[in-house]
Design an enzyme around this catalytic site. Structure first.
Site, PDB file in Angstrom:
ATOM      1  N   GLU A  87      -7.801  24.860  29.568  1.00 61.42           N
ATOM      2  CA  GLU A  87      -6.481  25.231  29.199  1.00 61.42           C
ATOM      3  C   GLU A  87      -6.622  26.596  29.042  1.00 61.42           C
ATOM      4  OE1 GLU A  87      -3.063  24.650  25.796  1.00 61.42           O
ATOM      5  OE2 GLU A  87      -4.287  22.825  26.326  1.00 61.42           O
TER       6      GLU A  87
ATOM      7  N   GLU B 186       2.282  31.864  23.988  1.00 60.82           N
ATOM      8  CA  GLU B 186       2.459  30.891  22.972  1.00 60.82           C
ATOM      9  C   GLU B 186       2.723  31.457  21.555  1.00 60.82           C
ATOM     10  OE1 GLU B 186       0.896  26.430  22.198  1.00 60.82           O
ATOM     11  OE2 GLU B 186      -0.736  27.863  22.434  1.00 60.82           O
TER      12      GLU B 186
END
Length: 395
Positions: free
Chosen positions: A133, A138
């Site tokens: 990932e 974020e």
């Protein structure tokens, strides 16, 4: 020995810096054409969000293209949510997967922010989380800076002390829950500062030599992006990445497979809604001091008026023209979400992933001559003892 190792790492990186060809652009009225909507509760981060299906998102104005041709992906800021229910929002995943040798560039004008809000632009392999990932964008709540990260199975580590502008987190083991994080140090990478500065651009190089992420606020976007023909891209002028994950401490080919790209917004959950992550900046948002009760429940406006992505475009490139093959990708899904349909995997021809022998040989020769040239340039620096400066983190 240390100098020679550094020279090898640098040469490997330089050999991977080459031209890229556009294979997919998500923009304008067709932006949503090759995305899958999640269609279920957030059972991945335990967020108080319903990632709605495409028909609901479209009918309720949660996913649309505005008058400027920008894609809007947002949290429901209209509904008065009663206790016991979650708030509607959106998660979309590309139907295409992108293999090693890829470059992704996303231009945004707004990123969701505010108490309880947890947005992300990230990627995952078909067998998530085993296939890796990459978190490109974020952040949570009122954080002022973006946080980048990679997540892998055990064995991948991050030495963040060299050749990146961002600040590495305390964890070097990328299999731990937090992953190997790097906090952006350039201004205006998140929250109101990002949109007030006119937005910006994030770029990610997904390469066998490493994973490298850049960010530019609007006035700093390089001409190679803002003024270039989007059909091709040369990343050589971009300079030092803001996050660097070199393959010498994390074998990218081993820990990552072809990646789907994701845009999503969740609420509260096991990062934005718990402990100090919430209380430090948002604990006074309501009478209970709890994320769900004080934020999600009740009116959506004005709390969620800034909870939206505004995307000018997302472009996916490869280091050579790909041949498309059909495959089936199993994304992390909820019990109520349907399985993903057959998708297109875009493979960049390389020694590991096939392709035309003549084209591979031509690319290989060009890359080796580039590496040799850079070695000739770097050699005198090693001799005079200035080599460590090439890797010293800028402040």
């Amino acid at each position: 020995m240390k100098c020679w190792l550094g020279l090898q790492i640098f040469a490997s990186y330089v050999s991977s810096v080459r031209g890229y060809s556009l294979v997919r652009e998500y923009s304008g009225q067709t932006f949503f054409d090759r995305w899958d909507f999640y269609g279920g509760y957030d059972n991945l981060t335990q967020g108080n969000a319903i990632w709605v299906n495409e028909s609901y998102a479209t009918s309720q104005g949660l996913a649309y293209v505005d008058g400027q041709g920008h894609a809007i992906i947002k949290v429901d800021n209209v509904t008065d949510v009663p206790m016991g229910q979650n708030r509607s929002t959106v998660r979309i995943t590309t139907q295409d997967t992108y293999d090693l040798g890829s470059l992704w560039i996303i231009d945004l004008n707004n990123i969701p922010y505010g108490c309880s809000i947890w947005p992300a632009f990230w990627s995952f392999g078909p067998n998530w989380p085993e296939d890796g990932e990459i978190d490109i964008i974020e952040a949570i709540n009122t954080m002022s800076s973006n946080q980048m990260a990679i997540h892998t199975t055990p064995g991948c580590t991050h030495n963040g002390s060299e050749y990146q502008l961002g600040a590495s987190g305390s964890t070097t083991n990328c299999s731990e829950a937090a992953g190997c994080t790097v906090t952006e140090t350039s201004p205006n990478s998140y929250a109101s500062g990002f949109s007030e500065a006119g937005g910006g651009v994030f770029a990610t190089q997904f390469d066998a030599s490493g994973i490298f992420i850049w960010f530019w606020s609007r006035t700093d976007v390089p001409a190679s992006i803002s003024q270039a023909d989007p059909a091709s891209m040369d990343i050589a002028p971009w300079g030092t990445p803001h996050a660097s994950y070199f393959s010498n401490t994390c074998n990218i080919s081993q820990y990552f497979t072809a990646q789907n790209l994701v845009l999503d917004i969740t609420l509260c959950g096991d990062w934005a809604g718990t402990g100090d992550s919430y209380n430090a900046s948002c604990g006074n948002s309501g009478p209970t001091g709890l994320c769900y009760q004080d934020c999600v429940v009740g009116p959506g406006s004005p709390r969620y008026d800034n909870a939206y992505f505004n995307v000018s475009y997302l472009r996916a490139y490869t280091s050579a023209l790909p041949s498309a093959t059909s495959t089936t990708s199993s994304a992390p899904t909820s019990a109520t979400a349907s399985s993903m349909s057959s998708t297109t995997t875009l493979h960049a021809p390389s020694p590991d992933y096939g392709g035309s022998f003549g084209q591979s040989l031509e690319n290989s020769n060009r890359n080796w001559w580039g590496a040799i040239l850079m070695l000739l340039i770097a050699a005198p620096i090693v001799v005079i003892g200035s080599w460590p400066l090439m890797f010293k983190k800028r402040r």
